[in-house]
Design a protein around this motif. Structure first.
Motif: not given
Lengths: 130, 518
Positions: B387, B433, B435, B389
């Protein structure tokens, strides 16, 4: 022609050790890496003796020993167990399997706990094969 | 209920003039009354006592006991009678006196039939009503007695219940003066009820945590219906700190605070058992550790013995090949010894994670680089799905590195050990990742998978399915590292289908992490 002895062990170092002991004492060594391979070699070569480890990936020595002892053709092939597992644990697991609906199988001809000296292994082989 | 006036029929006539008695008797008998007669006050009282008539009709002026005295005498005995006084014409004073003494009515001489009938009717009505009320009162009294008995029985029952409860029960009034201190409370706190009830305050015994409960109750203005248990420690009379579970509430009637009650359970025995359990589990773990360790050590020793045997033969026979093989075996045994010892050390040592800014995806790439050769040599596709992110975060990259390295090694082994030649083996690593401050990593393989008995024992020490290649500590060390980092590890596996491990690790964003001052 010298007698064939099968070494079933997943550890290449133990295989090499046992094979060397066998060669030094005038036997013809065969090797297998686990229970499945071991049974295949037994069916093909019908060895005079099996030296068997207990804890192996895929198929353990516990299973192979049962297969061997409940097979009419190979019932009488002698077995020396060579393992880091204690004899007591090995027998306990065999008894557990017997209680689970299987038949009771006799104890192995000899039981050697690792670590084993080369002379010890050689003597054991001679004793069992007469 | 309507009073039954026909039940009232017995009338006693008292008059010293026989003619009057006769006339009245005839008149009343013809109206269906049962008539008794007496010709003096004294005789009237005697007949009254003997016959208990419903209504007495008495002349007021008689020699001996007069009508007023007869009235007083009768009223002194019972209320269950109506007395009608017969007065002379214009003798209003006597009539009033008679009414004051409890006469129900008076009639004047000469007696007119209508006036007599009305007086009798009123007397009957009054008496019937009075009897009805009495009957009701009796019933009520019986009911009250029954209810009182029931209440007493319940109170007894509750007192017994409270008395025999293993729980310590302490109750107070609205001013927190103790009103109840049961034997269970005596056992826990070491005070006798008689030293406490009415003499001490609840706060002398209540643990401080109880204030939270009472404060929240105060805002609710009602008694709790559910009393959650909380654990705390109380100090007994002899100073012993006793672990207890307690629950408490303020008691409300309507919205008025009436008092408080608290229940205490002695946890000493439970704690002792828990402690014993932990001890015995620790002993069992040590036993298991020793047994597992013995197995590992035996295998390593076998390697050394085998190696030196080969070296001996090599030297003896000038066989370089044997010499080389034997030496290699000894070297492998040294490596195995080192693995076992290092695994053991990292398993037994408590390690605090060292947080720093790092790139988790780069850690994954590093693992792929490290294990790529092994994967390729066994024709296993080692892939990643990372990912973007994830970026740079604050965590301990060493935890991630050793955990993923262990899991990827296991995944590759699971493929290598799989005898199914029809499979195209693959191991894939993902990162994500979330939130909520967590990073998720997964390592999935389509190798041999685990049967139920292996799944059940997966995280136990020295359990290995890898034969001589496993120390049985790898996963255990990995889980320990992950847990020390505040994360967790889970897996799913199916025999023959493969295994997926999921690791969740918490992280801090880089900006929130202040670098150490130079």
């Amino acid at each position: 022609m010298s007698e064939k002895v099968l070494v079933v062990d997943d550890d290449p170092d133990v295989q090499l050790f046992s094979v060397t002991v066998l060669e030094e004492n005038g036997y013809t060594p065969l090797t297998a890496n686990d229970g499945q391979e071991g049974m295949a070699v037994i069916r093909k070569e019908v060895p005079a003796l099996v030296i068997l480890d207990v804890l192996m990936p895929r198929e353990s020595g516990i299973k192979l020993y049962r297969t061997l002892r409940t097979d009419a053709k190979f019932k009488s092939v002698p077995v020396i167990v060579l393992s880091g597992i204690s004899k007591r644990s090995f027998l306990r697991s065999q008894n557990a399997l017997a209680e689970f609906g299987g038949e009771k199988v006799p104890e192995p001809n000899l039981y050697l706990e690792k670590p084993v000296e080369p002379e010890e292994l050689a003597n054991a082989i001679k004793t069992v094969l007469g | 209920m309507i009073p039954d006036l026909d039940q009232i029929r017995r009338v006693l006539i008292i008059d010293d003039e026989p003619a009057n008695v006769r006339v009245l008797s005839i008149s009343l008998r013809s109206d269906g009354y049962e008539v008794l007669t007496a010709f003096s006050g004294e005789e009237g009282i005697a007949r009254f006592v003997a016959e208990t008539p419903d209504i007495v009709l008495t002349d007021i002026k008689m020699p001996g006991l007069d009508g007023i005295q007869v009235l007083k005498e009768i009223r002194g005995r019972t209320d269950d009678v109506e007395v009608i006084i017969i007065t002379g014409h214009g003798d209003i004073d006597n009539a009033i006196e008679a009414l004051q003494y409890g006469a129900s009515d008076f009639i004047n001489k000469p007696i007119r039939d209508e006036a007599l009938a009305v007086a009798l009717y009123r007397a009957k009505e009054k008496l019937a009503l009075k009897r009805l009320v009495e009957a009701h009162t009796d019933e009520l009294e019986i009911e009250v007695q029954r209810a009182t008995r029931e209440l007493r029985r319940q109170a007894n029952f509750q007192a017994k219940l409270i008395g025999s409860s293993n729980d310590g029960i302490v109750a107070t009034d609205a001013n927190f003066n103790i009103v109840l201190f049961n034997p269970g409370a005596e056992r826990i706190f070491g005070w006798d009820g008689s030293e406490v009830v009415g003499l001490r305050k609840g706060n002398d015994f209540y643990p401080p945590d109880i204030d939270d409960v009472f404060q929240s109750d105060l805002q609710r203005h009602e008694t709790r219906k559910e009393l959650p248990w909380r654990e705390t420690t109380i100090v007994a009379r002899d100073g012993e700190r006793i672990p207890v579970r307690f629950s408490a509430t303020l008691l409300y009637e309507e919205t008025e605070m009436m008092g408080s009650v608290a229940f205490f359970q002695d946890l000493r025995e439970v704690k002792r058992l828990e402690h014993e359990l932990v001890q015995s589990e620790r002993l069992a773990a040590i036993g298991q550790t020793v047994a597992g360790l013995a197995h590992g050590v035996k295998n390593v020793l076998q390697g050394f013995k085998g190696g030196s045997y080969l070296v001996d033969i090599g030297i003896e026979k000038q066989d370089t090949e044997k010499l080389k093989k034997g030496w290699a075996m000894i070297q492998r045994s040294i490596a195995n010894t080192s693995d076992l010892v290092l695994d053991l050390l990292s398993y037994s040592k408590q390690r605090e994670p060292e947080f720093e800014a790092c790139d988790p995806n780069a850690v994954v790439e590093d693992i792929v680089l490290l294990m790529g050769d092994t994967a390729r040599s066994h024709a296993i596709a080692l892939t990643t799905d990372l990912d973007p992110q994830v970026g740079e975060v604050v965590m301990d990259p060493r935890t991630l590195h050793s955990s993923l390295l262990n899991l990827v090694t296991n995944a590759l082994d699971a493929c290598i050990f799989d005898g199914d030649t029809s499979k195209r083996f693959s191991v894939s690593i993902t990162s994500e990742r979330k939130t909520d401050g967590w990073l998720h990593f997964s390592v999935a393989d389509n190798g041999i998978g685990m049967p139920a008995e292996v799944r059940a024992r997966l995280f136990s020490s020295f359990f290995s399915t890898k034969g001589h290649r496993g120390t049985g500590l790898g996963l255990l060390v990995t889980r320990k590292l992950i847990e020390e980092h505040g994360g967790d590890i889970a897996f799913e596996s199916q025999a023959g289908r493969g295994t997926t491990f999921t690791v969740r690790l918490p992280f801090q964003p880089v900006e929130a992490h202040s670098p150490p001052q130079p």
